[in-house]
Design an enzyme around this catalytic site. Sequence first.
Site, short mmCIF file in Angstrom:
data_model
loop_
_atom_site.label_atom_id
_atom_site.label_comp_id
_atom_site.label_asym_id
_atom_site.label_seq_id
_atom_site.Cartn_x
_atom_site.Cartn_y
_atom_site.Cartn_z
N PHE A 187 -2.89 7.30 2.65
CA PHE A 187 -3.47 6.06 2.12
C PHE A 187 -4.02 6.36 0.73
CE2 PHE A 187 -6.90 2.72 2.16
CZ PHE A 187 -6.03 1.66 2.01
N ALA A 188 -3.19 6.16 -0.28
CA ALA A 188 -3.56 6.51 -1.66
C ALA A 188 -4.47 5.45 -2.26
CB ALA A 188 -2.30 6.66 -2.50
N HIS A 189 -5.51 5.91 -2.96
CA HIS A 189 -6.44 4.97 -3.60
C HIS A 189 -7.35 5.73 -4.55
CE1 HIS A 189 -8.62 6.65 -0.20
NE2 HIS A 189 -9.75 6.37 -0.83
N ALA A 190 -8.08 5.01 -5.35
CA ALA A 190 -9.10 5.57 -6.24
C ALA A 190 -10.23 4.56 -6.35
CB ALA A 190 -8.51 5.89 -7.61
#
Length: 263
Positions: A66-69
């Site tokens: 779950f890619a995020h920033a």
Amino acid sequence: MASLPDLIHQDAILLDAEAADWQAAVRLAGGLLEQTGIASAQYTQSMVDNVVDNGPYIVIAPGFAFAHARPSEAVRRTGMSWVRLKEPVDFGSGENDPVSLVVALAAVDSRDHTHALAELSGVLGDEDTRAAVDAAPTPAALTAVLRGENSTTASTAGETPSRSSAGTEQHLILTVCGNGLGTSLFLKNTLEGVLDTWGWGRHLNVEATDTISARGRASEAKAILTSGEIAKSLGDVGIPVKVIENFTSKDELDSALRELYDV
């Protein structure tokens, strides 16, 4: 509040894509955010940097990252992208490697996407629905699955503990990630599903937060639930820190609560 299909447009879905490594996989997901006007290239780089700086804690279930920033000016509107890889790649996450599905989130704040994350947790936590999204031949077919077709309701195994087991005091449990709005919310949603099954919602308050805030609030909490990488960065905070491998597994969260409350 936006639902999962609302935030994942068909133009932000890429199926059977090729990626040489985890960075390429995250950049594919970020590229879809860029192409659909959700975020800029700066946000894609921030997602990559997040893993470099904090480790592969974004791999929160077997085969799923779950890619995020953090929210920033690089995010134009809240949205998500979906990348299913032709060949899985390693993120260095141990038991959850290799990864075949990367979902990226870009959020303007910590509110608009909470309902969608709860839906995504349900999709990936149900074996039949996960199989359906893994087999969807087109973005349109995938969107149909995300709208609720072919899904079943998973149940938590084991006897439901009595409400008295938690006592009458309301306890605070912190779910923690690097940014406090992505994987920690995912874990919060799954944990609250277990609490609903147990009937313990009135006794436990679950809050998603980041590592800095978690250190400051540890004295208020009964326990912290997080990934192995984040647990290492937290160190000794004076309360139990439970490492969760699969953030979509109600069974694993059920076991963690039983251990914590000796039920």
